[in-house]
Design an enzyme around this catalytic site. Structure first.
Site, short mmCIF file in Angstrom:
data_model
loop_
_atom_site.label_atom_id
_atom_site.label_comp_id
_atom_site.label_asym_id
_atom_site.label_seq_id
_atom_site.Cartn_x
_atom_site.Cartn_y
_atom_site.Cartn_z
N TYR A 33 0.82 -1.21 0.00
CA TYR A 33 0.00 0.00 0.00
C TYR A 33 0.86 1.26 0.00
O TYR A 33 2.07 1.20 0.21
CB TYR A 33 -0.97 -0.01 1.18
CG TYR A 33 -0.37 0.33 2.54
CD1 TYR A 33 0.48 -0.57 3.19
CD2 TYR A 33 -0.64 1.53 3.16
CE1 TYR A 33 1.02 -0.26 4.42
CE2 TYR A 33 -0.11 1.84 4.40
CZ TYR A 33 0.73 0.94 5.02
OH TYR A 33 1.28 1.25 6.25
N ARG A 52 8.27 4.19 -4.58
CA ARG A 52 8.33 3.19 -3.51
C ARG A 52 7.36 2.04 -3.76
O ARG A 52 7.65 0.88 -3.50
CB ARG A 52 8.07 3.82 -2.14
CG ARG A 52 8.28 2.82 -0.99
CD ARG A 52 8.19 3.47 0.37
NE ARG A 52 6.88 4.04 0.60
CZ ARG A 52 6.59 4.85 1.62
NH1 ARG A 52 7.53 5.19 2.49
NH2 ARG A 52 5.38 5.35 1.76
N LYS A 150 6.47 -2.04 1.93
CA LYS A 150 5.30 -1.46 2.61
C LYS A 150 4.09 -2.38 2.45
O LYS A 150 3.22 -2.16 1.62
CB LYS A 150 5.02 -0.05 2.06
CG LYS A 150 4.12 0.78 2.95
CD LYS A 150 4.16 2.24 2.52
CE LYS A 150 3.08 3.08 3.15
NZ LYS A 150 3.17 3.23 4.59
N GLU A 182 11.79 2.39 14.51
CA GLU A 182 10.93 3.48 14.03
C GLU A 182 9.64 3.47 14.85
O GLU A 182 9.45 2.63 15.74
CB GLU A 182 10.63 3.32 12.54
CG GLU A 182 10.01 1.99 12.19
CD GLU A 182 9.93 1.72 10.68
OE1 GLU A 182 9.89 2.66 9.88
OE2 GLU A 182 9.88 0.53 10.32
#
Ligand code: PLP
Length: 286
Positions: A33, A52, A150, A182
């Protein structure tokens, strides 16, 4: 008014927007996504997000559902049809819906599924949280080892947000091998003296599109940046901290595990980078 959602070539009222129960996104989280923010009706960093997306698809040998030009046209059409001034466009690609559930990937005759929808967020760039700053807790990083892709495997980040909420905090920073990777849905930064520190890129974190822009703006503003692992103790001793993501931009962090950073207020570096990022994003949005 019902939202208009894009599903495999059609623009549909959300109540009619459906995918198969055999879709591998649903059965196996076999899906990737992107989230692109919208400011003033325009897309922020669209090229970064499509680049990306291409990489995520290629790392998983997943077929591409559309060209970059088509994706841009769909984003714009959805923003227009839903009257989005400030908000975001969510895009998901799955490996499609074969006729049987099977661990092996389906053959090339099964087309990928492409779904996009919008979320309106009036005043997105003027979040009250940016004025007070946010609180984070630390939790172990228990995600899979390819966080650079992702994917929609978001259960652990979701659990992390709930753990933060249960402690009265806004988000969680994840710790692995003694260092911060993160946030649950954002990149993490600390500032000590005149230096900004953030985790170096690799399979352990997602290469944030906002991160790339913010580090570029920091360098252009002669700020010192170190891309390297940092420990929780370093973060607790930092002068300030912040996160970045497509929907929060640059958001100051003022408390970690219940301990105030510096004066417990948003720091000057985070405030300045937020201003620059929002200004530049508005200017460059398409
Ligand atoms: N890290 C993780 C785990 C994320 O989920 C996200 C965004 O969803 C980010 C970082 C920030 O990426 P971006 O700036 O591209 O939104």
């Amino acid at each position: 008014m019902s939202r208009i959602v894009y599903v495999n070539g059609d623009y549909l009222p959300e109540s009619e927007a459906k995918v198969s129960v055999f879709d591998r996104g649903f059965l196996m989280a076999d899906a990737v996504y992107e989230v692109t923010s919208v400011l003033g009706g325009k897309l922020v960093d669209f090229d970064g997000h499509t680049t990306r997306l291409r990489r995520s698809l290629s790392e998983l040998d997943m077929p591409s559902p559309a060209t970059d030009e088509d994706l841009l046209a769909i984003h714009r059409e959805l923003v227009a049809r839903n009257g989005i001034e400030d908000g975001m466009v969510y895009l998901q690609v799955t490996r499609g819906a074969p006729s049987e559930r099977d661990f092996a990937y389906p053959d090339a005759s099964v087309p990928p599924t492409l779904v996009l929808f919008t979320q309106a967020k009036p005043g997105l760039a003027d979040s009250p949280l940016a004025r007070t700053g946010m609180a984070v807790i630390s939790i172990p990083d228990q995600r899979w080892a390819r966080r650079d892709i992702k994917t929609v495997q978001l259960l652990y980040p979701s659990m992390g947000k709930m753990m933060a909420k249960a402690q009265g905090a806004d988000d969680a920073w994840m710790i692995e091998d003694g260092v911060v990777t993160e946030g649950t849905s954002n990149n993490a930064y600390i500032v000590k003296g005149d230096t900004i520190v953030t985790r170096d890129l690799g399979p352990h974190i997602l290469a944030g599109i906002t991160r790339a822009a913010v580090l570029r703006f920091a360098a252009e503003s002669q700020m010192k940046v170190e891309e390297r692992p940092f420990t929780l103790d370093e973060a607790l001793a930092a002068d300030e901290a912040f996160i970045t993501s497509a929907t929060t931009f640059v958001m100051p962090v003022v408390r970690i595990d219940g301990r105030d950073l510096g004066a417990g207020r948003p720091g000057p570096v985070a405030i300045r980078l937020r201003e620059i990022y929002i200004e530049e994003s508005r200017r460059a949005a398409i």
